[in-house]
Design an enzyme around this catalytic site. Structure first.
Site, mmCIF file in Angstrom:
data_model
loop_
_atom_site.group_PDB
_atom_site.id
_atom_site.type_symbol
_atom_site.label_atom_id
_atom_site.label_comp_id
_atom_site.label_asym_id
_atom_site.label_seq_id
_atom_site.Cartn_x
_atom_site.Cartn_y
_atom_site.Cartn_z
ATOM 1 N N TYR A 96 49.476 117.454 57.078
ATOM 2 C CA TYR A 96 50.414 116.417 57.492
ATOM 3 C C TYR A 96 51.369 116.927 58.554
ATOM 4 O O TYR A 96 51.865 118.052 58.489
ATOM 5 C CB TYR A 96 51.213 115.891 56.302
ATOM 6 C CG TYR A 96 50.551 114.713 55.612
ATOM 7 C CD1 TYR A 96 50.430 113.480 56.243
ATOM 8 C CD2 TYR A 96 50.028 114.847 54.335
ATOM 9 C CE1 TYR A 96 49.818 112.413 55.615
ATOM 10 C CE2 TYR A 96 49.411 113.785 53.696
ATOM 11 C CZ TYR A 96 49.312 112.570 54.339
ATOM 12 O OH TYR A 96 48.691 111.514 53.715
ATOM 13 N N ASP A 146 56.777 121.538 49.748
ATOM 14 C CA ASP A 146 56.473 122.037 51.089
ATOM 15 C C ASP A 146 57.450 123.059 51.649
ATOM 16 O O ASP A 146 57.112 123.760 52.609
ATOM 17 C CB ASP A 146 56.380 120.849 52.054
ATOM 18 C CG ASP A 146 55.094 120.072 51.858
ATOM 19 O OD1 ASP A 146 54.151 120.647 51.290
ATOM 20 O OD2 ASP A 146 55.035 118.900 52.262
ATOM 21 N N GLU A 181 79.566 112.190 37.258
ATOM 22 C CA GLU A 181 78.172 112.556 37.483
ATOM 23 C C GLU A 181 77.251 111.929 36.443
ATOM 24 O O GLU A 181 76.049 111.806 36.699
ATOM 25 C CB GLU A 181 78.026 114.081 37.466
ATOM 26 C CG GLU A 181 78.678 114.775 38.645
ATOM 27 C CD GLU A 181 78.575 116.290 38.554
ATOM 28 O OE1 GLU A 181 78.658 116.956 39.609
ATOM 29 O OE2 GLU A 181 78.415 116.807 37.434
#
Length: 840
Positions: free
Chosen positions: A501, A420, A603
């Site tokens: 939405y 989005d 990590e």
């Protein structure tokens, strides 16, 4: 999630066209208009805008209340430093735009006159400063970082269209010193470049007309309508996103939809089940073709095969989804008892208790302070968040959101997975409705963004307000007294309507020193077609021929915590079951639990998940800054409000039960989005901060999802997390299987998710003891002997209830100023999304 409509009928209407703006956001979006951006308003209002001279000030204090009501007027303060994170000024954006047009190597065409075969400026915005430079300014008195602009150019004048990013600076633009360079260092693809495979909007419109015209007899027979580009069309066509890549071919699935006949834009629910797959490889429309059809869940390899089946005596025509009150959000149904009476309304008797430097976007509330910005791509971002004068968050903000659909029998839905930020959370954050989205007394701020040589301002699109949560932050009842403390929150809110939405974003601050990051979702679902002859396991049957299509929502946030400095570590705190024999247990083994602590050292261990029983909590701590008891000062990160929805059968009912915040993509190794969605595979992540890794995603990754400009997996290369500058990325969202309660709209009460960032051994006690808004009531033999209020004065006087009622006539839409040519005193006002391809 999002739904794109070609809306051929509306595009053909004689209205003011914003298609060039839309094309810039997505190659084919002039005719793949974003569904849900009020296409009906294009006809009703003709997209016309009024022009006036000087800017009319927006009433940011009381967006919607009578002028005599001034309780929303915030206290003013002066930011201790200039907001180095704020966007470009109008003059800066205009100067950068002119500078870009002067660069012959770019061969730019003005957006207002460009075609699909031209090069245009998509975006110009501030290139955020490196953290090292920002901290030197914020903490050490160094000069403010030199400002640079990020410029996004879409190159259409080529057989292989693409987007390329550039850096422009230093600013201000000065001939001889300001330079144009490729912006590659912050993108782990190695360059800020991505291909665009659906550039040709006009040709795609014509191609869609040809297809729909060629089967007009079929659509009339099956769907009782046509999509020919005429004003009286009753059908529209939606295209899937992203595009589908198979070998060296580019495909797209498309579906016919009904056009709304009620005042509500509810086409998301009016799908027909008639779909077709197109091959749109290359830029020569003569080589495009329709390669497959589907109707009522049955796949056909050609139009010939489809027509042969249609003419057979066994061909089933199940019907259509007809528009009606069931799909409209207006008042409808059985009235509630006593609903004619006014509900309770909040008031703030002494006015705001927070202060704002509006010029710098700086906010103070109680012991918190922060800088507030908004970007076109990601919406609201907070920087330099301090508590009791000490920064504990350098940066927190949304990075990306995905709505990933799936289907066994619906290729259109199976192809849809929307990233989005491409459509812009800031760009989609419109004016808030006073008294509904926020209390009537809230303070409102504007946001601005630049798209295709125009700066747009969305008035009153952020609200700030205090709110009594309705439950105390502390209470205890003892034999002789009861102690209770008000729970007052300060909220920063915006709402982004991205297609169908509506996302409500909150940053909530509390008196205990915690901050909650919350997202809620409402709006229309994007359904699938349901037929009794072809039932599926894709979701629930929720209306005549409507299926609630299953999908995941995942929203990714960046949280750069700095606890007593930038040298931090990540600790995992776990409650685990154990069986132990203790010295005092008389030789008997006891089934119990124990508390384990361990560090995430690199990590390689940085992909993290909550456990099934919520027995794991992560904290960011500073080993070099223990408190007086030897415990590391830190901030814990833990799940907050409702998130995913669990469907449980009880008797003959299906119950929705909130199961907590534990959400990432159900789909693994997505065939649709590929490496573009590697940030959505876990609940949260810990990585070492690097200036060349500012974001977990890139807004245009979905243009070529298998070759993303930012691949989050590349953040994990084994670097140390032991007393390093640590960044947390966390995911919010929900797994959504829509049912009948999602009609006409999904409701915010069940569709919400949040993360809590709270002090852990950071202070010596609960800081909420510092509020006077608490009471201790002493009782002896059933009588109150004393009621301590600690100096708090009780509200008195009368309230003008008119000040709690919104004036809904103040909803004004959108303002925008052209940057090329630059007319700083000529501002236009239009409907929501005017000039951005979001509507009329």
């Amino acid at each position: 999630m999002l739904l794109f409509l070609y809306l051929l009928a509306l595009i053909a209407a004689p209205v003011v066209s914003f298609s060039k703006q839309a094309r810039g956001l997505r190659g084919s979006s002039p005719h793949v208009v974003k569904h849900g951006m009020f296409p009906g308003s294009i006809n009703k209002h003709s997209g016309q805008s009024s022009k006036f001279g000087k800017r009319v000030p927006v009433n940011r204090r009381q967006a919607g209340s009578p002028a005599s009501c001034d309780s929303g007027n915030p206290l003013t303060t002066k930011a201790p430093k200039s907001n180095i994170f704020a966007g470009l000024t109008n003059d800066e954006a205009a100067a950068v735009t002119s500078f870009l047009h002067a660069q012959s190597i770019l061969n730019l065409t003005a957006a207002a006159t460009a075609t699909d075969w031209d090069n245009i400026i998509l975006q110009v915005e501030l290139l955020q400063p490196n953290k090292s430079n920002a901290l030197a300014y914020l903490d050490s008195g160094a000069a403010a970082p030199v400002r640079y602009a990020r410029a996004v150019i879409q190159f259409g004048a080529t057989l292989e269209p693409y987007i390329q990013e550039y850096q422009v600076g230093p600013l201000p633009v000065v001939t001889g010193s300001t330079a144009l360079t490729s912006l590659d260092s912050i993108y782990n693809k190695g360059k800020g470049y991505i291909r665009v495979y659906d550039q040709d909007s006009v040709a795609l419109i014509d191609f869609s007309y040809q297809i729909s015209t060629g089967i007009a007899d079929i659509t009339q027979f099956l769907l009782n309508g046509t999509a020919l580009g005429a004003l009286n069309d009753t059908l529209a066509i939606a295209g899937s996103a992203p595009l589908t890549f198979e070998d060296d071919k580019v495909f797209q699935w498309n579906q016919f939809y009904g056009i709304n006949t009620t005042p509500c834009l509810d086409e998301y629910l009016l799908l027909s089940g008639l779909q077709f797959k197109t091959d749109i490889t290359g830029r020569d429309p003569e080589k495009w073709s329709v390669v497959a059809w589907q109707y009522n869940g049955i796949f056909y390899e050609s139009e010939t095969a489809f027509r042969q089946a249609l003419n057979s005596s066994t061909f089933a025509v199940p019907g259509t989804n007809s528009d009606g009150d069931w799909a409209c959000t207006d008042y409808n149904g059985d009235s509630f008892p006593r609903d004619e009476l006014n509900p309770p309304v909040p008031v703030q008797p002494d006015g705001p208790r927070f202060a704002v430097d509006e010029q710098e976007g700086y906010v103070e509330w109680m012991d918190f302070s922060f800088y507030l910005t908004s970007t076109r791509d990601r919406g609201i971002q907070l920087n330099n968040v301090a508590y009791k004068g000490e920064r504990f968050i350098y940066e927190v903000g949304l990075q990306e959101a995905v709505a990933h659909y799936a289907s066994a029998s619906d290729p259109f839905q199976a192809s849809n997975a929307y990233l989005d930020s491409e459509f812009g959370f800031g760009q989609s954050s419109f004016q808030l409705v006073s008294g509904f989205d926020c209390p009537a007394y809230a303070t409102y701020l504007n946001t601005s963004f630049y798209i295709e040589e125009t700066t747009h301002t969305h008035p009153s699109s952020i609200c700030l307000f205090e709110f009594d949560t309705g439950y105390p932050i502390q209470r205890h009842t003892a034999p002789s007294y009861v102690s209770v403390t008000k729970n007052i929150a300060f909220i920063v809110r915006s709402v982004a309507t991205v297609g169908n939405y509506d996302y409500m974003f909150d940053y909530e601050f509390y008196l205990d020193g915690s901050m909650h990051v919350t997202v809620r979702a409402s709006g229309y679902i994007q359904g699938s077609f349901w037929s009794t002859d072809n039932p599926t396991n894709d979701g629930f049957h929720i209306h005549d021929h409507l299926l609630g299509s299953m999908h995941d929502h995942v929203l990714n946030y960046k949280l750069d915590l700095d606890v007593a400095g930038t040298a931090n570590s990540v600790v995992k705190n776990s409650l685990v079951p154990t069986t132990q024999v203790y010295p005092w247990s008389n030789g008997q083994a006891r089934n119990t639990m124990t508390f384990n602590r361990s560090f995430i050292t690199s990590e390689d261990e940085g992909r993290l998940n909550w456990d099934v029983n919520n027995g794991v909590m992560y904290s960011v701590v500073n080993k070099d800054a223990p408190n007086q008891y030897g415990e590391y000062r830190g901030f814990k990160i833990l799940p907050g409000k409702l998130a995913q929805i669990c469907l449980v059968k009880f008797l003959k009912l299906t119950l929705k039960l909130a199961t907590g915040n534990r959400n990432y993509l159900t789909v693994q190794n997505s065939s649709t989005l590929g490496a573009s969605v590697n940030w959505a595979t876990n609940h949260l992540y810990a990585v070492q901060h690097k200036d060349n890794e500012p974001h977990s995603a890139y807004p245009y990754n979905s243009y070529d999802p298998n070759h993303p400009v930012v691949d989050f997996n590349k953040f994990f290369n084994g670097e140390s997390l032991d007393q390093e500058d640590v960044v947390i990325y966390f995911n919010l969202g929900m797994h959504h299987v829509p049912d009948t309660s999602d009609l006409p709209n999904t409701v915010l009460t069940t569709s919400q998710s949040s993360m809590i960032i709270a002090p852990s051994n950071f202070l010596n006690g609960d800081p909420s003891r510092g509020t006077i808004h608490q009471s201790r009531i002493n009782v002896v033999n059933g009588s109150v002997t004393d009621a301590l209020t600690f100096g708090a004065k009780q509200p008195s006087g009368s309230v003008d209830l008119a000040c709690t009622a919104p004036n809904l006539q103040t909803f004004i839409g959108e303002e925008y100023i052209s940057k090329y040519p630059y007319e700083p005193d000529a501002q236009q006002v239009g409907n929501l999304g005017a000039g951005t391809g979001d509507g009329g």
